[in-house]
Design a protein around this motif. Sequence first.
Motif, PDB file in Angstrom:
ATOM      1  N   GLN A  10     -16.684  53.616 -54.679  1.00 32.36           N
ATOM      2  CA  GLN A  10     -16.181  54.607 -53.422  1.00 32.36           C
ATOM      3  C   GLN A  10     -15.596  55.761 -53.945  1.00 32.36           C
ATOM      4  O   GLN A  10     -15.670  56.756 -53.843  1.00 32.36           O
ATOM      5  CB  GLN A  10     -15.187  53.575 -52.536  1.00 32.36           C
ATOM      6  CG  GLN A  10     -15.962  52.746 -51.452  1.00 32.36           C
ATOM      7  CD  GLN A  10     -15.015  51.828 -50.842  1.00 32.36           C
ATOM      8  OE1 GLN A  10     -13.874  51.795 -51.114  1.00 32.36           O
ATOM      9  NE2 GLN A  10     -15.631  51.105 -49.904  1.00 32.36           N
ATOM     10  N   LYS A  59     -24.488  57.906 -49.439  1.00 35.06           N
ATOM     11  CA  LYS A  59     -24.175  58.211 -48.022  1.00 35.06           C
ATOM     12  C   LYS A  59     -23.018  57.093 -47.560  1.00 35.06           C
ATOM     13  O   LYS A  59     -22.073  57.217 -47.249  1.00 35.06           O
ATOM     14  CB  LYS A  59     -24.999  58.592 -47.036  1.00 35.06           C
ATOM     15  CG  LYS A  59     -25.679  59.898 -47.528  1.00 35.06           C
ATOM     16  CD  LYS A  59     -26.754  60.207 -46.338  1.00 35.06           C
ATOM     17  CE  LYS A  59     -27.456  61.553 -46.681  1.00 35.06           C
ATOM     18  NZ  LYS A  59     -28.352  61.976 -45.496  1.00 35.06           N
ATOM     19  N   THR A  60     -23.473  55.784 -47.672  1.00 34.06           N
ATOM     20  CA  THR A  60     -22.837  54.776 -47.304  1.00 34.06           C
ATOM     21  C   THR A  60     -21.664  54.611 -48.085  1.00 34.06           C
ATOM     22  O   THR A  60     -20.544  54.156 -47.432  1.00 34.06           O
ATOM     23  CB  THR A  60     -23.549  53.393 -47.565  1.00 34.06           C
ATOM     24  OG1 THR A  60     -24.916  53.657 -46.629  1.00 34.06           O
ATOM     25  CG2 THR A  60     -23.002  52.344 -47.134  1.00 34.06           C
ATOM     26  N   ILE A  76     -13.415  56.113 -44.970  1.00 30.17           N
ATOM     27  CA  ILE A  76     -12.950  55.141 -43.807  1.00 30.17           C
ATOM     28  C   ILE A  76     -11.537  54.667 -44.431  1.00 30.17           C
ATOM     29  O   ILE A  76     -10.713  54.471 -43.585  1.00 30.17           O
ATOM     30  CB  ILE A  76     -13.982  53.994 -43.188  1.00 30.17           C
ATOM     31  CG1 ILE A  76     -15.052  54.645 -42.502  1.00 30.17           C
ATOM     32  CG2 ILE A  76     -13.228  53.039 -42.394  1.00 30.17           C
ATOM     33  CD1 ILE A  76     -16.002  54.001 -42.069  1.00 30.17           C
ATOM     34  N   ARG A 113     -19.060  57.153 -47.060  1.00 34.76           N
ATOM     35  CA  ARG A 113     -18.660  57.015 -45.657  1.00 34.76           C
ATOM     36  C   ARG A 113     -17.388  55.780 -45.599  1.00 34.76           C
ATOM     37  O   ARG A 113     -16.586  55.854 -45.270  1.00 34.76           O
ATOM     38  CB  ARG A 113     -19.735  56.442 -44.695  1.00 34.76           C
ATOM     39  CG  ARG A 113     -19.117  56.583 -43.302  1.00 34.76           C
ATOM     40  CD  ARG A 113     -20.186  55.541 -42.313  1.00 34.76           C
ATOM     41  NE  ARG A 113     -20.292  54.251 -43.032  1.00 34.76           N
ATOM     42  CZ  ARG A 113     -21.363  53.536 -43.260  1.00 34.76           C
ATOM     43  NH1 ARG A 113     -22.343  54.242 -42.886  1.00 34.76           N
ATOM     44  NH2 ARG A 113     -21.272  52.257 -43.345  1.00 34.76           N
ATOM     45  N   ASP A 114     -17.880  54.690 -46.623  1.00 34.67           N
ATOM     46  CA  ASP A 114     -16.930  53.603 -46.476  1.00 34.67           C
ATOM     47  C   ASP A 114     -15.589  53.921 -47.080  1.00 34.67           C
ATOM     48  O   ASP A 114     -14.448  53.615 -46.791  1.00 34.67           O
ATOM     49  CB  ASP A 114     -17.321  52.274 -47.308  1.00 34.67           C
ATOM     50  CG  ASP A 114     -18.894  51.983 -46.375  1.00 34.67           C
ATOM     51  OD1 ASP A 114     -18.911  52.182 -45.397  1.00 34.67           O
ATOM     52  OD2 ASP A 114     -19.486  50.966 -47.020  1.00 34.67           O
ATOM     53  N   TYR A 145     -24.447  65.339 -51.457  1.00 36.90           N
ATOM     54  CA  TYR A 145     -24.954  64.010 -51.453  1.00 36.90           C
ATOM     55  C   TYR A 145     -26.230  64.003 -52.748  1.00 36.90           C
ATOM     56  O   TYR A 145     -26.082  63.062 -53.327  1.00 36.90           O
ATOM     57  CB  TYR A 145     -25.609  63.552 -49.986  1.00 36.90           C
ATOM     58  CG  TYR A 145     -24.677  63.361 -49.000  1.00 36.90           C
ATOM     59  CD1 TYR A 145     -23.386  62.471 -49.378  1.00 36.90           C
ATOM     60  CD2 TYR A 145     -24.845  63.908 -47.717  1.00 36.90           C
ATOM     61  CE1 TYR A 145     -22.668  62.388 -48.062  1.00 36.90           C
ATOM     62  CE2 TYR A 145     -23.740  63.829 -46.749  1.00 36.90           C
ATOM     63  CZ  TYR A 145     -22.765  62.948 -46.897  1.00 36.90           C
ATOM     64  OH  TYR A 145     -21.891  62.572 -46.123  1.00 36.90           O
TER      65      TYR A 145
END
Length: 196
Positions: free
Chosen positions: A149, A178-179, A186, A182-183, A163
């Motif tokens: 991350q 992208k995942t 968050i 995003r994680d 990206y």
Amino acid sequence: MHSNDRGGHVRQDAAGPELDRLMVSAAEGDREAFAEVYDVTAAPVMGLVRRILRDTAQSEEVTQEVLLEVWRTSGRFRPERGSAMTWIMTLAHRRAVDRVRSAQASQDREHRAATLSEDTPFDEVAEQVETRMEWQRVRSCVRGLTDIQRETVVLAYYGGHTYKEIAQSLSLPLGTVKTRLRDGLIRLRRCLGGKA
């Protein structure tokens, strides 16, 4: 009452149906019809605008703007929806109110600018300390991310990479990047006290 005076112009007391007819003709490009619309409506428009603005010069300016708008938008007038005078006076009222709001907004901006430009004590040391503390907090939260991350967040937000560029750089599928991003965002939001 006869609707025309000796010069063939519509009299102000006969502005109803005759004015509606003239507006329809003006919408079709009849300049003489619009000249008559102007003659009949200029004084009432000026009166309404003057009551709202209370300034002769601005009232004259807004009146001209309104009558120009009447000429430009005369095709929008629909006699079945109401009289031409009502339509024109509604345009005048709106334009005058807009001018009042614009003037008030300008005064408010000037007041805020004057207030800000006053010699208010400014504590540069406090601001520097606060900025440094915010950066430390962000760094701490970034360190709390997983390696994967953190790598994508750093490449995206500190490196300015897209990206696609991150996916190529890390040899990963675009969806995976992208995942991870995003994680990571968050988790950062939670760490910094925002809603997830």
